[in-house]
Enzyme design. Structure first.
Site, PDB file in Angstrom:
ATOM      1  N   GLY A 199      -8.611  -8.282  -5.452  1.00 16.31           N
ATOM      2  CA  GLY A 199      -9.810  -7.448  -5.301  1.00 16.31           C
ATOM      3  C   GLY A 199     -10.551  -7.265  -6.611  1.00 16.31           C
ATOM      4  O   GLY A 199      -9.987  -7.420  -7.701  1.00 16.31           O
ATOM      5  N   ARG A 217     -14.898  -0.142  -7.979  1.00 16.85           N
ATOM      6  CA  ARG A 217     -15.003   1.297  -8.228  1.00 16.85           C
ATOM      7  C   ARG A 217     -14.464   1.704  -9.603  1.00 16.85           C
ATOM      8  O   ARG A 217     -14.705   2.803 -10.070  1.00 16.85           O
ATOM      9  CB  ARG A 217     -14.264   2.066  -7.108  1.00 16.85           C
ATOM     10  CG  ARG A 217     -14.993   1.995  -5.764  1.00 16.85           C
ATOM     11  CD  ARG A 217     -14.115   2.432  -4.590  1.00 16.85           C
ATOM     12  NE  ARG A 217     -13.237   1.359  -4.116  1.00 16.85           N
ATOM     13  CZ  ARG A 217     -12.373   1.475  -3.101  1.00 16.85           C
ATOM     14  NH1 ARG A 217     -12.268   2.629  -2.456  1.00 16.85           N
ATOM     15  NH2 ARG A 217     -11.617   0.450  -2.737  1.00 16.85           N
TER      16      ARG A 217
HETATM   17  C1  UD1 Z   1      -6.259  -1.083   2.224  1.00 23.70           C
HETATM   18  C2  UD1 Z   1      -5.973  -1.079   3.724  1.00 23.70           C
HETATM   19  C3  UD1 Z   1      -5.931   0.376   4.190  1.00 23.70           C
HETATM   20  C4  UD1 Z   1      -4.869   1.129   3.411  1.00 23.70           C
HETATM   21  C5  UD1 Z   1      -5.098   0.985   1.900  1.00 23.70           C
HETATM   22  C6  UD1 Z   1      -3.889   1.534   1.168  1.00 23.70           C
HETATM   23  C7  UD1 Z   1      -6.949  -3.089   4.710  1.00 23.70           C
HETATM   24  C8  UD1 Z   1      -8.063  -3.645   5.500  1.00 23.70           C
HETATM   25  N1  UD1 Z   1      -7.014  -1.799   4.420  1.00 23.70           N
HETATM   26  O1  UD1 Z   1      -7.533  -0.495   2.014  1.00 23.70           O
HETATM   27  O2  UD1 Z   1      -5.628   0.436   5.560  1.00 23.70           O
HETATM   28  O3  UD1 Z   1      -4.869   2.494   3.775  1.00 23.70           O
HETATM   29  O4  UD1 Z   1      -5.232  -0.399   1.530  1.00 23.70           O
HETATM   30  O5  UD1 Z   1      -4.110   1.616  -0.230  1.00 23.70           O
HETATM   31  O6  UD1 Z   1      -6.028  -3.807   4.371  1.00 23.70           O
HETATM   32  N2  UD1 Z   1      -7.301  -7.627  -1.876  1.00 23.70           N
HETATM   33  C9  UD1 Z   1      -7.272  -8.971  -2.054  1.00 23.70           C
HETATM   34  N3  UD1 Z   1      -8.231  -9.732  -1.491  1.00 23.70           N
HETATM   35  C10 UD1 Z   1      -9.229  -9.201  -0.746  1.00 23.70           C
HETATM   36  C11 UD1 Z   1      -9.250  -7.835  -0.542  1.00 23.70           C
HETATM   37  C12 UD1 Z   1      -8.271  -7.044  -1.122  1.00 23.70           C
HETATM   38  O7  UD1 Z   1      -6.390  -9.500  -2.724  1.00 23.70           O
HETATM   39  O8  UD1 Z   1     -10.059  -9.974  -0.260  1.00 23.70           O
HETATM   40  C13 UD1 Z   1      -6.259  -6.800  -2.495  1.00 23.70           C
HETATM   41  C14 UD1 Z   1      -6.794  -5.817  -3.503  1.00 23.70           C
HETATM   42  O9  UD1 Z   1      -6.780  -6.354  -4.815  1.00 23.70           O
HETATM   43  C15 UD1 Z   1      -5.837  -4.635  -3.392  1.00 23.70           C
HETATM   44  C16 UD1 Z   1      -5.332  -4.734  -1.961  1.00 23.70           C
HETATM   45  O10 UD1 Z   1      -5.641  -6.032  -1.502  1.00 23.70           O
HETATM   46  O11 UD1 Z   1      -4.747  -4.763  -4.278  1.00 23.70           O
HETATM   47  C17 UD1 Z   1      -5.998  -3.702  -1.060  1.00 23.70           C
HETATM   48  O12 UD1 Z   1      -7.398  -3.896  -1.128  1.00 23.70           O
HETATM   49  P1  UD1 Z   1      -8.389  -2.658  -1.271  1.00 23.70           P
HETATM   50  O13 UD1 Z   1      -9.765  -3.156  -1.339  1.00 23.70           O
HETATM   51  O14 UD1 Z   1      -7.938  -1.762  -2.351  1.00 23.70           O
HETATM   52  O15 UD1 Z   1      -8.145  -1.998   0.174  1.00 23.70           O
HETATM   53  P2  UD1 Z   1      -8.346  -0.522   0.599  1.00 23.70           P
HETATM   54  O16 UD1 Z   1      -9.765  -0.288   0.898  1.00 23.70           O
HETATM   55  O17 UD1 Z   1      -7.710   0.366  -0.383  1.00 23.70           O
HETATM   56 CA    CA Z   2      -6.725   0.162  -2.467  1.00 24.02          CA
END
Ligand code: UD1
Ligand code: CA
Length: 472
Positions: free
Chosen positions: A12, A16
């Site tokens: 990600g 933020r």
């Molecule tokens: C996610 C969960 C949510 C949970 C929360 C807990 C999903 C759709 N949502 O939301 O239900 O309550 O985590 O903290 O999974 N990442 C990738 N590739 C991407 C998108 C994200 O590697 O394309 C990684 C990010 O770096 C991060 C993790 O996945 O480490 C979670 O992504 P983030 O965008 O933080 O999800 P949340 O909105 O927090």
């Molecule tokens: Ca998160």
């Protein structure tokens, strides 16, 4: 409980955080966010650790090479969502057995909680389990939807949730355990028809439920463990929570911490019982502190070794060994390569680097000691400077045992002062002083009598001198 395959999602952008640094590289308590997750996971001894990287790929990969050299990294070029990231991670070698998936931004998670979660997943023979928590402020998290029988149905993201769903306090931690075959089957069925247009890993849960698979939501006792860091406010919150956890752990081990709210100990530091830490102190990096040592107030130790009964008062030290019963401070600055022998002293306003001070030797006041070896039982007079730099290169000074360096001596390196030698106060010593000799390197004093009476007539000094004459 060991596990075969672990996937950490860390691609990600961390928008933020508003940072030029990738989010997972921000650190709390002496480890990066990702480092904490890797550390927790390492306690499960996974044979196959896969980390999905994307944003800031080069620096994240370099960091992974450092903290988890055995891990495989998977590159996610465009943010397609957590489901997309998991798909990429699974695209390589097909995992067997249980797959643990978690995010790289949850620094509070412990290996112990992960092991308990895996235990519950394996013993329940579930196709998928999700770790959940009752969170007092669920804003931003995915919510856990259960049916009338309290069984897990699906996970809904905040942005896709109805008003009724948003008042649910049980949240998705982002930690999942899957039967690898069930995961492989369901992950190909997720779509991006949601508010964010992303592939959600969370949808796998609902899909498996629809197929009649047995799935479970396993609630963690301490919700603070699953806190995710998405911005700097959460970064500070997790730092404070980790600080409290670490301090409480050391207090249970017999360390006295006078003010736990202003004492910051990295998770990588180690302390012994009967260490006392005064307020405003930071114990950082690989620092080790032995029993009976007293640290602080307002002291920062980074990568130091402090031996039994030593004390460090109001000082800063990095890469320094402080011997048994040695005393440091106040206002002392010890830099890399300083080794203070047992019972030695580095006193007020003393700076040292790359120097060894022998057993019982003292540098009590206002000195700079650079690139030096000082023997045992030696005293370095106040305001002595080890002149180590000729403007181009650094040079070494050797001072023997039981030497007495007079106050305000300049020891111009390279130079050797023999055992038992003295230097006269105020000397600029440019040549070696043999054992037992005194080195005198200063102009002979000359008094010009009545100079003040002639040249400063009428001043208070002249009057005082005249009065002293008549007294005489
Ligand atoms: C996610 C969960 C949510 C949970 C929360 C807990 C999903 C759709 N949502 O939301 O239900 O309550 O985590 O903290 O999974 N990442 C990738 N590739 C991407 C998108 C994200 O590697 O394309 C990684 C990010 O770096 C991060 C993790 O996945 O480490 C979670 O992504 P983030 O965008 O933080 O999800 P949340 O909105 O927090
Ligand atoms: Ca998160």
């Amino acid at each position: 409980m060991a596990v075969e395959t672990v996937i950490i999602l860390a691609a990600g952008e961390g928008t933020r955080m508003k940072s030029t640094q990738p989010k997972v590289l921000h650190s709390v308590a002496g480890r990066s966010l990702l480092g904490h997750v890797v550390h927790a996971v390492s306690q499960l001894s996974p044979r196959d650790l896969r980390i999905v990287v994307g944003s800031g790929r080069e620096s994240v990969e370099a960091h992974i090479a450092d903290i988890a050299p055995a891990a495989t990294t998977v590159f996610q070029e465009h943010r397609g969502g957590t489901g997309h990231a998991a798909q990429l991670a699974l695209a390589g070698k097909t995992p067997s057995g249980t797959v643990l998936v978690l995010a790289g931004d949850t620094p509070m998670l412990t290996g112990q909680s992960l092991a308990q979660f895996l235990d519950a997943h394996v013993s329940g023979k579930f196709a998928a389990s999700v770790l959940t928590a009752e969170h007092p402020d669920p804003t931003g998290y995915g919510r856990i939807i259960r049916d009338d029988a309290d069984e897990l149905l699906r996970i809904v993201e905040e942005k896709d949730a109805t008003e009724d769903e948003r008042i649910i306090f049980e949240i998705n931690s982002g930690v999942y355990a899957f039967d690898s075959a069930a995961l492989a089957g369901a992950i190909s069925k997720i779509t991006n028809s949601n508010a964010q247009g992303e592939l959600y890993l969370t949808d796998v849960i609902g899909i498996l439920k629809g197929q009649g698979a047995s799935i479970a939501a396993i609630v963690i006792d301490d919700f603070t463990e699953i806190l995710g860091v998405n911005d700097r406010i959460q970064l500070a919150e997790s730092a404070a929570l980790l600080r409290d956890r670490i301090n409480e752990n050391w207090m249970r081990e017999g360390v006295t911490i006078i003010d736990p709210t202003t004492t910051w100990i990295d998770s990588t530091a180690s302390l012994s019982n009967d260490v006392t830490i005064h307020p405003g102190s930071a114990i950082l990096g690989s620092t080790q502190i032995a029993s009976g040592a007293v640290i602080g107030p307002r002291t920062t130790l980074t990568d130091c070794v402090v031996k039994e009964g030593a004390s460090v008062l109001e000082s800063i030290a990095t890469g320094t060994v402080i011997g048994e019963g040695a005393t440091v401070g106040p206002f002392t600055y010890l830099r890399n390569g300083t080794v203070l022998g047992d019972g030695s002293k580095a006193g007020a306003f003393v700076e040292m680097k790359n120097s060894t001070v022998g057993t019982g030797s003292k540098v009590p006041h206002l000195s700079y000691v650079g690139d030096a070896t000082i023997g045992e039982g030696t005293n370095i007079g106040a305001a002595t400077i080890f002149v180590n730099y000729d403007g181009v290169e650094k040079h070494h000074t050797t001072v023997g045992d039981h030497v007495r360096i007079g106050s305000d001596t300049m020891l111009v390196a390279p130079i050797t002062i023999g055992d038992g030698a003295y230097t006269a106060a105020g000397s600029v010593i440019t040549e070696d002083v043999p054992a037992g000799a005194i080195g005198v390197g200063r102009a002979k004093q000359k008094n010009v009598l009545s100079w003040v009476l002639r040249k400063r007539a009428g001043t208070k000094s002249a009057q005082a001198a005249e009065a002293s004459d008549t007294k005489g």
